[in-house]
Write a protein that holds these residues in place. Structure first.
Motif, short mmCIF file in Angstrom:
data_model
loop_
_atom_site.label_atom_id
_atom_site.label_comp_id
_atom_site.label_asym_id
_atom_site.label_seq_id
_atom_site.Cartn_x
_atom_site.Cartn_y
_atom_site.Cartn_z
N ARG A 1 0.85 -1.20 0.00
CA ARG A 1 0.00 0.00 0.00
C ARG A 1 0.89 1.24 0.00
O ARG A 1 1.36 1.66 1.06
N TYR B 1 -1.47 7.32 -6.33
CA TYR B 1 -2.25 7.34 -7.57
C TYR B 1 -3.15 8.56 -7.75
O TYR B 1 -3.15 9.18 -8.82
N CYS C 1 -2.11 -1.75 -15.88
CA CYS C 1 -3.48 -1.66 -15.36
C CYS C 1 -4.54 -1.69 -16.45
O CYS C 1 -4.79 -2.73 -17.04
N ASN D 1 -3.08 -0.46 -10.39
CA ASN D 1 -3.78 0.16 -9.26
C ASN D 1 -5.27 0.00 -9.55
O ASN D 1 -5.96 0.94 -9.91
N VAL E 1 -9.19 -0.41 -9.38
CA VAL E 1 -10.34 -0.04 -8.56
C VAL E 1 -11.61 -0.79 -9.00
O VAL E 1 -12.55 -0.91 -8.23
N ASN F 1 -1.04 -5.65 -8.09
CA ASN F 1 -1.96 -4.58 -7.71
C ASN F 1 -1.58 -4.05 -6.33
O ASN F 1 -0.89 -4.71 -5.56
N PHE G 1 -8.57 0.43 -3.61
CA PHE G 1 -7.92 -0.49 -4.52
C PHE G 1 -8.16 -1.93 -4.06
O PHE G 1 -8.34 -2.19 -2.88
N THR G 2 -8.12 -2.85 -5.02
CA THR G 2 -8.69 -4.17 -4.78
C THR G 2 -7.69 -5.28 -4.43
O THR G 2 -8.10 -6.41 -4.16
#
Length: 266
Positions: free
Chosen positions: A9, A44, A142, A167, A169, A192, A206-207
């Protein structure tokens, strides 16, 4: 070949802190190729283009790149990392291939997602494949996953492994990359980030769920949605040389490009 990813992160705007986290985590790791997230050091969710420019770096004159090169040199591996790239008055959402001797390739994201169009210039470097320890490496970033032409172009250029800093989402990419690997018979590594960028204009979550996928579409490794994960595993890149999906069907040789002209005419 030992390949993998480091899901973490990044803290928005804290380039040095994010860099130190990566340097500490990857020191002493036995690997050949490690993928990091998109925009791995800046964060981001920029408020505007000027903020993106303020956090961007020229890769040819970057303390971040120098430190990553030294990391690769000490540990004898390669990195594919997202990077906020400044080039004169332009700013790109880029990915760098870095080895023990420095930058080996720069890719600039071709397909900008949503508000990225307000911050970044669109990529202007053609898709290409680089060699790392006998394996052929292609790079996408991405949102490029939405465009099957990207992975197919890299496969046609001979990619064994597609590296995808991300990144994410949206929730579709990880599943879609199983198909991208299968339809091109290549390995893919999606790295990611997780967590959120909380900014004055809003919040983006973010996932996580970074993954490594085999040429047959099997998910070999997967990270949790909201937790740090470093995954390294052995693969045989030569498995990507076998393009048959059945005894009589080769996913590249069976193409009929004379019927695909609409792809380049529109």
């Amino acid at each position: 070949m030992k390949i993998g990813f480091y899901q973490y992160r990044p803290q928005f705007g804290r380039i040095k802190a994010n860099l130190n986290k990566v340097l500490k985590k990857l020191e002493g790791i036995d690997a050949d190729l490690i993928v990091l997230p998109e925009l791995a050091f800046s964060g981001y969710y920029f408020s505007d283009r000027s903020e993106a420019l303020s956090l961007a770096e020229d890769p040819g004159n970057s303390a971040t790149v120098n430190a990553l090169t030294e990391l690769c040199s000490r540990n004898d591996f390669h990195l594919v990392t997202g990077f906020t790239e400044r080039a004169d008055d332009k700013v790109y959402n880029s990915a760098l291939l870095i080895g023990p001797d420095g930058i080996e390739h720069i890719y600039r994201k071709l397909h900008l997602f949503n508000e990225e169009k307000f911050w970044f210039d669109a990529g202007d470097i053609p898709l290409s494949v680089q060699e790392v320890r006998g394996a052929r490496i292609g790079i996408m970033v991405c949102f490029d996953w939405v465009f099957p032409e990207v992975a197919r172009t890299l496969a046609l250029q001979g990619a064994d492994i597609i590296c995808q800093p991300a990144n994410l989402v949206l929730t579709y990419c990880q599943q879609t990359m199983l198909t991208r690997s299968l339809e091109n018979r290549v390995f893919s590594v999606t790295c990611n980030r997780f967590g959120a960028d909380k900014r004055p204009q809003g919040e983006l979550k973010f996932t996580g769920r970074s993954q490594l996928v085999a040429p047959n579409g099997d998910r070999l490794e997967s990270a949790p949605p909201q937790r740090e994960a470093l995954v390294i595993m052995d693969i045989d890149p030569a498995q990507a040389h076998e393009k048959h999906i059945t005894k009589h069907n080769d996913v590249l040789a069976d193409r009929r490009p004379e019927f695909y002209r609409t792809l380049i005419e529109h």
